[in-house]
Design an enzyme around this catalytic site. Structure first.
Site, PDB file in Angstrom:
ATOM      1  CB  SER A   1      35.726  57.237  44.556  1.00 10.33           C
ATOM      2  OG  SER A   1      35.490  55.905  44.996  1.00 10.33           O
TER       3      SER A   1
ATOM      4  CE  LYS B   1      32.754  29.315  58.826  1.00 11.20           C
ATOM      5  NZ  LYS B   1      32.351  27.892  58.944  1.00 11.20           N
TER       6      LYS B   1
ATOM      7  CB  ALA C   1      40.870  49.355  46.203  1.00 16.08           C
TER       8      ALA C   1
ATOM      9  CE  LYS D   1      32.175  52.753  49.240  1.00 16.71           C
ATOM     10  NZ  LYS D   1      33.104  52.972  50.368  1.00 16.71           N
TER      11      LYS D   1
ATOM     12  CD  GLU E   1      34.097  45.708  55.395  1.00 17.34           C
ATOM     13  OE1 GLU E   1      33.260  46.556  55.051  1.00 17.34           O
ATOM     14  OE2 GLU E   1      35.313  45.959  55.502  1.00 17.34           O
TER      15      GLU E   1
ATOM     16  CD  GLU F   1      44.704  34.283  41.459  1.00 16.83           C
ATOM     17  OE1 GLU F   1      45.893  34.142  41.821  1.00 16.83           O
ATOM     18  OE2 GLU F   1      44.221  33.711  40.465  1.00 16.83           O
TER      19      GLU F   1
END
Length: 215
Positions: A125, A31, A162, A123, A150, A49
């Site tokens: 962090s 999708k 990350a 967050k 998710e 990307e």
């Protein structure tokens, strides 16, 4: 309303539930690829990307259940671990993130269950990303099973940060020294400034191009 899917304990049940999450992952990923292709066709621009997808490992699922105080059962896994199937969309600009989130929310064959905006509210962090839990119907021969996926939407810079943060904390098993955590937070601030600057630059380029075409 669809009948709830009941999971019996055992190997067959585990195989069935993982089949459902794999099917949901394929469906949502297809999708998103179609949405990206359509956007390219209409606007001559790709907001995505690249796309990464994964199914959480059994070890990670068990660890998450135990960490949150749940008994390790398949019912608890389905009820309380909403990121077993995960897709990451990586964009160039923060504006793409919210554009994609809006496009996903308009799809009438999936349901947005929850949203967490770690871009507007990072967050502690320094982690920044936009998280959506969506539910997609999986049509089996004898029933329809709503299954969650998710979706994480990030810029390239956010994804870079990350990925490195995950590698660093993995080495320390989640207990990095304070100075490393502090430096990572500083890097997250730099990433935020970089994203803002690149977005501003892109908008200036588009404005200049439009002015040039009108003249």
């Amino acid at each position: 309303m669809d009948q709830p899917f009941l999971y019996d304990e055992g190997v067959d049940s585990w195989q069935t539930v993982m089949f459902l999450y794999n099917s949901a992952l394929k469906q949502v990923e297809t999708k998103l690829e179609i949405l990206n292709d359509e956007f390219q066709h209409v606007h001559q621009y790709n907001p995505i990307e690249y796309i990464k997808s994964r199914i959480k490992s059994p070890e990670s699922i068990v660890k998450k259940l135990k960490r949150n105080g749940y008994e390790v059962t398949i019912d608890n896994m389905v009820e309380h671990v909403k990121d077993i199937a995960g897709i990451r969309l990586v964009c160039s600009f923060t504006s793409d993130i919210y554009r994609l989130a809006e496009m996903i929310g308009r799809q009438n064959d999936l349901t947005v269950v929850s949203v967490k905006d770690y871009i507007k509210n990072p967050k502690e962090s320094g982690y920044r990303s936009y998280h959506m839990i969506v539910s997609v119907p999986i049509f089996l021969t004898d029933r329809v099973v709503d299954t969650t996926v998710e979706i994480q939407i990030r810029t390239i810079a956010m994804d870079f940060w990350a990925s490195l943060e995950h590698k660093i904390y993995y080495k320390f098993e989640g207990h990095a020294p304070a100075y490393i955590s502090h430096d990572l937070q500083e890097c997250a601030e730099i990433v935020g400034m970089l994203d803002a600057k690149m977005l501003s630059l892109n908008e200036a380029i588009l404005e200049a191009k439009a002015t040039q075409e009108d003249s």
